[in-house]
Write an enzyme that holds these catalytic residues in place. Sequence first.
Site, mmCIF file in Angstrom:
data_model
loop_
_atom_site.group_PDB
_atom_site.id
_atom_site.type_symbol
_atom_site.label_atom_id
_atom_site.label_comp_id
_atom_site.label_asym_id
_atom_site.label_seq_id
_atom_site.Cartn_x
_atom_site.Cartn_y
_atom_site.Cartn_z
ATOM 1 C CG HIS A 162 -0.514 0.273 2.519
ATOM 2 N ND1 HIS A 162 -0.371 1.555 2.992
ATOM 3 C CD2 HIS A 162 -0.146 -0.536 3.546
ATOM 4 C CE1 HIS A 162 0.057 1.518 4.257
ATOM 5 N NE2 HIS A 162 0.210 0.262 4.617
ATOM 6 C CG ASP B 239 2.415 1.682 8.110
ATOM 7 O OD1 ASP B 239 2.180 1.157 7.012
ATOM 8 O OD2 ASP B 239 1.606 1.662 9.058
ATOM 9 C CD GLU C 123 -3.039 -1.150 5.243
ATOM 10 O OE1 GLU C 123 -2.960 -2.168 5.947
ATOM 11 O OE2 GLU C 123 -2.756 -0.004 5.670
ATOM 12 C CD GLU C 124 -1.945 3.063 7.281
ATOM 13 O OE1 GLU C 124 -2.644 2.710 8.253
ATOM 14 O OE2 GLU C 124 -0.724 2.835 7.206
ATOM 15 C CG ASP D 213 1.717 -3.013 5.792
ATOM 16 O OD1 ASP D 213 2.287 -2.079 6.387
ATOM 17 O OD2 ASP D 213 0.547 -2.941 5.403
ATOM 18 C CG HIS E 207 0.353 4.250 12.741
ATOM 19 N ND1 HIS E 207 -1.008 4.021 12.658
ATOM 20 C CD2 HIS E 207 0.895 3.593 11.680
ATOM 21 C CE1 HIS E 207 -1.255 3.274 11.593
ATOM 22 N NE2 HIS E 207 -0.113 2.992 10.990
HETATM 23 ZN ZN LIG Z 1 0.823 -0.320 6.644
#
Ligand SMILES: [Zn+2]
Length: 353
Positions: free
Chosen positions: A71, A187, A217-218, A240, A328
């Site tokens: 992604h 990410d 994707e998120e 990922d 994140h």
């Molecule tokens: Zn991811």
Amino acid sequence: MNLKLLERLTTTPGVPGREHRVRQVILDACKGLYDTSRTDALGSLHLVRKPRPAKGKKAPRSPKKVMIAAHMDQIGFMVRAIDDKGFLWLNPVGGFDARNLFARVVTVVPDVRDPSKDLDGIMNPGGKPVHIASPEDRKKVPEATEFFVDLGLPPEEVKKRVNVGSMVVIKAPLYEIGRVVTGQCLDNRIACWVAIESLKKLKTHRCEVHCVFTVQEEVGLRGAGPATYAVQPDIGIALDTTLCCDTPGVPDNESVTRQGQGVGLNVMDGSAIVDVDLLNDFEALAQKKKIPYQRTILHRGGTDAGAMQRTAVGFRVMTLLTPTRYIHTVTETVHEDDMTAARDLLAAYLAQV
Ligand SMILES: [Zn+2]
């Protein structure tokens, strides 16, 4: 290590539904690595690479289709309101931890196709500075929706240049520190890097590679399903990041992965249980090629593999993960040995399947 490509990938904005620029960066970086390309209706980029048989060998009549899904979207925000003082109020797209959002410089993108219209801004939560805040105020962690952006411009001008729906991302460079790299949106731009670099490494192969850079994707694995439906792969491989909590404050048995111990072979997560034969194949190959790896389980959260597995009649999937500390946040951190292990294992697999 040459980190130019990774730097470009991590500093190009692309929240869910606004992946236009990062898609172009990827397409440019993949020159010569694919035979055909197309972008589907949701925005996922499909690169198809026909079999490249070894000298003197014929390509199989109906080659195995191997789909790679990485992604390309990142967590960020969209402008949800502009108030009369010219402050922008935000709607998160994807899950930022609000504790990491204080005192940030951000980029506001009013036009995904025109970087000259980008604006820098200052992001903070509404509330009083420490000097005049009450003890209760100081302890409070605001919600992501309580943060606003100050563009340093008069309200009329803000309203002229920015719109509801404009993308907002945090501005953060990529640093090389010790043997790790740290930055924002590793990410999942690290997985985009892994996909691109493994195609560069791959010389001859009998399978047909469908390398798909997926969208959204998120916000719930939205791009991967339709992309998989279009490809109908024999084998699906999601790329990922995963948690790497081998840091202070987390018990050992909850670390998920350990930094520098190799590519993560996902056993299961909140979205998928991988095909056990594929898991064993990847593990055996890693052992044979002496590529460091670690089996890993995450009890919540998921990857595109969850959507790929359940599309149409169902598909066999595997997930390769790059362990990422401080995930994140804008200091997502990966070890160079783990990123190269992911690259090498994927290339080795495609070369022999
Ligand atoms: Zn991811």
